[in-house]
Design an enzyme around this catalytic site. Structure first.
Site, mmCIF file in Angstrom:
data_model
loop_
_atom_site.group_PDB
_atom_site.id
_atom_site.type_symbol
_atom_site.label_atom_id
_atom_site.label_comp_id
_atom_site.label_asym_id
_atom_site.label_seq_id
_atom_site.Cartn_x
_atom_site.Cartn_y
_atom_site.Cartn_z
ATOM 1 N N ASP A 17 21.231 29.120 -30.610
ATOM 2 C CA ASP A 17 21.591 27.729 -30.455
ATOM 3 C C ASP A 17 21.490 27.473 -28.784
ATOM 4 O OD1 ASP A 17 23.190 28.221 -30.957
ATOM 5 O OD2 ASP A 17 23.994 27.079 -32.229
ATOM 6 N N ASP A 38 35.395 28.859 -31.017
ATOM 7 C CA ASP A 38 35.113 29.521 -31.617
ATOM 8 C C ASP A 38 35.187 30.647 -32.227
ATOM 9 O OD1 ASP A 38 33.885 27.706 -32.470
ATOM 10 O OD2 ASP A 38 31.624 27.433 -32.240
#
Ligand code: NAG
Ligand code: NAG
Ligand code: NAG
Ligand code: NAG
Ligand code: NAG
Ligand code: NAG
Length: 853
Positions: free
Chosen positions: A57, A463
């Site tokens: 993405d 993350d």
């Protein structure tokens, strides 16, 4: 010989005094081996064995190699085309199997100013040509895992369809993707929006997928029957029987208000399989079905592995085994607790077997063997989780190799798993779940340091917490832990005691500051902070007694681990740095104002403004000289040797700068090498200077562009001359090593001299060391519409609001339910829990209301 010549017509000058200044750079990824981000799509070519691609993405597309590793295909993306790293769809050509297409663009809201493009390649992604679309494409938008919304006609490969977002409908090309026109007969643009509360979530996700019924046509003619799935809670699956001239709803479609994520054809069964979820994904979805549509009879059948009454997840990834009709697999899009579910059926969905099953709570039968030898850090080895999350989450990509029933791959929010023993699912019911993301480096990097005497590198990562890299070429065994943070937002070392490291990161349970006294090998929580202390950039005093933390709700200071207190003399979100030699000096900047502290960050005083700058982008102190501080701004680069009481602007050609850092000089008595992203003589790229900004060499090139300049983190290596680290926003960490003659250090080592000299730029393009010839062409092939067809060429970088793929926080009010979700990246629902329940962190994407015992 002493002369200056114009090298090429575009205003580049090379000063031949420093004619040897251009060193060749070799670029490699710092290996983490496990991806580190979301893989929304994986496609295998149905006609050529071994041809497969994965799309990410925010980090471009990759091609699969025969040894299970992946090759990145878009490292050319630079500051002017950074949004090409957002891949919203990928299509591999079943006829000319070297052709591959991607729909690129990062955001459809104003975080990305550019329209999207279709890139086309005839050499499996080594080189690309571009057609700009007259609307945006959203590779990092909600619903990015549906698809594929780009497809090549299997009977006439000059024909492609692309399903747009944002109400722009269905588009068609009849010339191998070079020009596109709107399919006006297809009127269903997809009205579903995820959440009206922000521009990011309120744009229609649009068309989900385009699936040709290859069996309906014959080679050489346009395929008559085409299915299109649309992200809409009403009618959502449509068909054309006349090669796209007319379209109709596929009658009998179940009307639960669910969204069709995947539409996968089983040609020999003449059946279309569809996974539905009640959310667009990739984080949401609590209900859904799997259906099959018998194309011959027109009969729809619910083949969901879990009954509607019992499901608490929607369905995403869906695969058929083209070798074995009736063998299909489906993944829950997100089964957040206790772990992701994947199901397999050998009888066209009549019966299913799961990858794990309860065997009387809390006992679970695990029908898989877990192998993360490629990326051991994927599991925290200190975890005491009762139910470790191993199968994953956000599974939209699920594929079985069309030539090998044993070979499967699936993408998660963090890596790619799969194996070469899938048939063991059916025999011993024990398949391998193996991390197979080697070569995919997808992390969004937030900090990089090389404390002298320490390991090869320390990284702070979005993350994935961050890593102690003992080696740049082997995967770390662990991310930072005790405490573990989902994202580490800042990291710094103490200049005089460099084994002392501080980091700041987000946690629901632990203090958000962590300390190490062994270069980041092991850590302990700093109780100066609590779990609710906001996180941000950190600066550590030279003698390791004081931490300065800059957050959007204020700048905070702790001395000797005392409770953090607000530094009233600094604005929130100030850019901060510590002196690396004098413990009492700290530096800060906000807007155009520079601030100095001479009392170990207790108080700051504004000293000066930086030329005509309105924004300071980064501050870096010399690695060993007290009072020597540099600032990059929206108007250039500034240097002070008097602790920031006064600054000199470097060279007139340097007009903007972002992240930069210092590396070991060629000789010990020389000034450190300065590396960073700058605009010099109008060209934005990664540069180095070995003489404090007199001479510059651009060291990014046409093969390695590093995406958005403003989103990157740069630091030099203080141990290895010439080495620079570039942390990207979605393509992991690169390191570059120099070869070639060391530039002679003839510059006068004062800022004044540097400032008064003309900036001279040596283009590195003639010495680029890469063997690759990757690069997008600048084709201006037309789009058949009255809207813009011009190629956008001048874009600035992303704003920090668009930094990682998972940054949205919940703003909802109200109370979640017992064992309901109450937090996680991208989650927008209520965060409060019912009385007696506590919101408990499970992973970066999921917190749950658990009973407080
Ligand atoms: C394409 O066609 C659809 C359906 O007719 C229409 O709603 C949409 O606005 C069109 N898009 C553009 C960019 O013209
Ligand atoms: C689809 O329906 C036709 C007609 O009823 C039937 O002959 C065929 O077996 C069905 N296909 C599958 C895969 O069940
Ligand atoms: C899922 O949706 C169906 C159809 O609306 C509904 O009947 C069912 O109760 C839902 N399941 C759950 C667990 O909410
Ligand atoms: C599958 O194999 C793994 C490791 O070999 C083992 O831990 C697990 O219990 C096995 N599962 C079953 C159901 O036998
Ligand atoms: C740090 O700077 C202050 C102010 O100039 C000076 O008084 C002090 O001696 C310096 N400390 C060291 C260790 O050099
Ligand atoms: C950025 O990439 C594009 C496409 O590869 C290329 O044309 C352009 O020259 C590059 N710009 C710089 C500054 O390298």
């Amino acid at each position: 010989m002493r002369q200056t010549v114009a090298l090429i017509a575009t205003g580049y000058l090379v000063d031949l005094v420093h004619g040897a200044a251009s060193q060749a750079y070799t670029w490699k990824n710092v290996v983490t081996g496990g991806g580190g981000g979301f893989t929304p799509g994986i496609v295998f070519n149905p006609s050529a064995q071994g041809v497969a691609y994965a799309r990410t993405d925010i980090g471009g597309a990759y091609r699969l190699n025969s040894d299970d590793t992946w090759t990145p295909l878009m490292d050319w993306a630079n500051n002017s085309n950074w949004h090409d790293w957002g891949i919203d769809a990928i299509a591999t050509d079943p006829i000319d199997t070297d052709r591959v297409y991607v729909a690129v663009g990062m955001y459809t809201n104003d975080w990305d100013p550019n329209d999207g493009s279709i890139l086309r390649s005839t050499d499996q992604g080594d080189t690309w040509a571009e057609t700009k679309l007259p609307f945006k494409v959203g590779g990092n938008m909600p619903g990015r895992g549906v698809g594929e919304r780009l497809a090549v006609d299997p009977n006439d490969n000059s024909i492609l369809y692309f399903g747009a977002r944002s109400g722009h409908g269905l588009w068609k090309s009849t010339d191998y993707g070079e020009t596109w026109s709107n399919v006006t007969a297809f009127t269903w643009t997809g009205t579903y929006i995820q959440d009206a509360s922000s521009t990011y979530t309120s744009d229609p996700v649009g068309i989900a997928w385009v699936t040709f019924d290859s069996t309906s046509g014959s080679s050489g003619s346009a395929t008559p029957r085409i299915f299109v799935g649309v992200v809409d809670t009403g009618e959502s699956v449509f068909v054309s029987e006349d090669a796209g001239e007319t379209w109709a709803w596929v009658s009998g479609e179940p009307m639960y208000g669910f969204l069709p994520h995947k539409g996968i054809l089983s040609p020999s069964e003449h059946t279309l399989y569809i996974s539905y979820a009640n959310g667009a994904g990739p984080y949401d979805g609590t209900n859904g079905t799997v259906h099959k549509y018998n194309i011959t009879s027109g009969v729809w059948t619910d083949i969901s592995p879990t009954s509607l009454a019992d499901t608490y997840y929607g369905y995403g990834g869906l695969a058929v085994d083209l070798q074995v009709p009736g063998t299909i697999m489906v993944a829950a899009l997100n089964c957040w607790w206790p772990d992701e579910l994947i199901f397999r059926s050998l009888d066209s969905g009549a019966t299913w077997s799961p990858i794990w099953a309860w065997n009387g709570y809390p006992s679970i039968d695990y029908y898989y063997t877990y192998d993360i030898s490629n990326a051991p850090w994927l599991q925290d080895d200190t975890s005491t989780d009762q139910f470790p999350v191993r199968v994953g989450w956000m599974v939209e990509a699920l594929a079985i190799d069309p030539f090998d029933s044993n070979h499967w791959l699936y993408g998660t929010g963090e890596t790619i798993y799969g194996s070469h023993d899938l048939l063991k699912w059916d025999t011993s019911h024990n398949v391998t779940v193996q991390s197979l993301a080697v070569g995919i480096e997808e992390m969004a990097v937030l900090g990089l340091i090389t404390p002298p005497g320490g390991p090869a590198l320390l990284s702070a990562v979005g993350d994935d917490c961050g890593f102690y890299h003992t080696s740049l070429t082997t995967a770390p065994s662990q991310y930072f832990h005790t405490p573990t943070y989902s994202s580490t937002n800042g990291i710094d070392y103490a200049g005089n005691k460099p084994a002392n490291i501080v980091r700041s990161g987000s946690s629901d349970t632990d203090p958000t500051l962590a300390l190490s006294s062994n270069f980041g090998s092991t850590w302990y929580a700093d109780y100066a902070a609590t779990s609710s202390t906001p996180t941000g950039q950190v600066a550590y005093s030279a003698d390791a007694d004081t931490i300065l933390l800059s957050t959007s709700s204020g700048v905070l200071r702790s001395q000797n681990s005392a409770t953090l207190a607000t530094v009233a003399s600094l604005p929130a979100s100030a850019i901060i740095a510590s002196d690396k030699a004098n413990n009492t000096f700290f530096y800060a900047a906000s807007g155009a104002t520079f601030y100095l502290s001479t009392d170990t960050a207790a108080t700051f005083t504004a000293t000066t403004t930086l030329g005509a700058s309105t924004t300071v982008n980064a501050l870096r102190a010399h690695p060993s000289a007290a009072g020597d501080i540099w600032a990059s701004t929206d108007t250039g680069l500034f240097h002070s040797t008097d602790s920031g009481n006064s600054f000199t602007q470097i060279g007139s050609g340097c007009t903007e700068g972002w992240s930069f850092g210092f590396g070991k000089p060629a000789s010990d008595d020389a000034y450190p090498v300065l590396f960073g992203f700058f605009t010099i003589d109008g060209v934005t790229g990664l540069y180095k200077t070995e003489d404090e900004g007199v001479n510059w060499q651009m060291i990014s090139d046409s093969s390695y562009g590093f995406g958005a300049a403003s989103a990157n983190i740069v630091n030099g290596d203080l141990a290895t001359y010439g080495r620079v680290f570039v942390g990207t926003n979605g393509r992991g960490i690169f390191y570059g090593d120099a070869s070639g003659t060391v530039p002679s250090a003839t510059a006068t080592a004062t800022a004044t001299a540097a400032a008064s000299s003309t900036v001279k730029v040596g283009s590195s393009s003639s010495t680029a060391s890469s063997s690759s010839t990757v690069g997008s062409s600048t084709s201006t092939a037309g789009v058949t519409t009255s809207k813009s067809t011009t190629l956008s060429t001048t874009t600035k970088g992303t704003s920090s609001s668009a930094t990682t793929s998972t940054t949205t926080g919940s703003t909802a009010t109200g109370t979640s339910t017992a064992y309901g979700q109450c937090g996680g990246s991208g989650y927008t629902g209520p965060t409060a829990c019912p009385s007696g329940y506590t919101c408990t962190y499970e992973n970066a994407f999921y917190s749950q209301c658990e009973y407080a015992t």
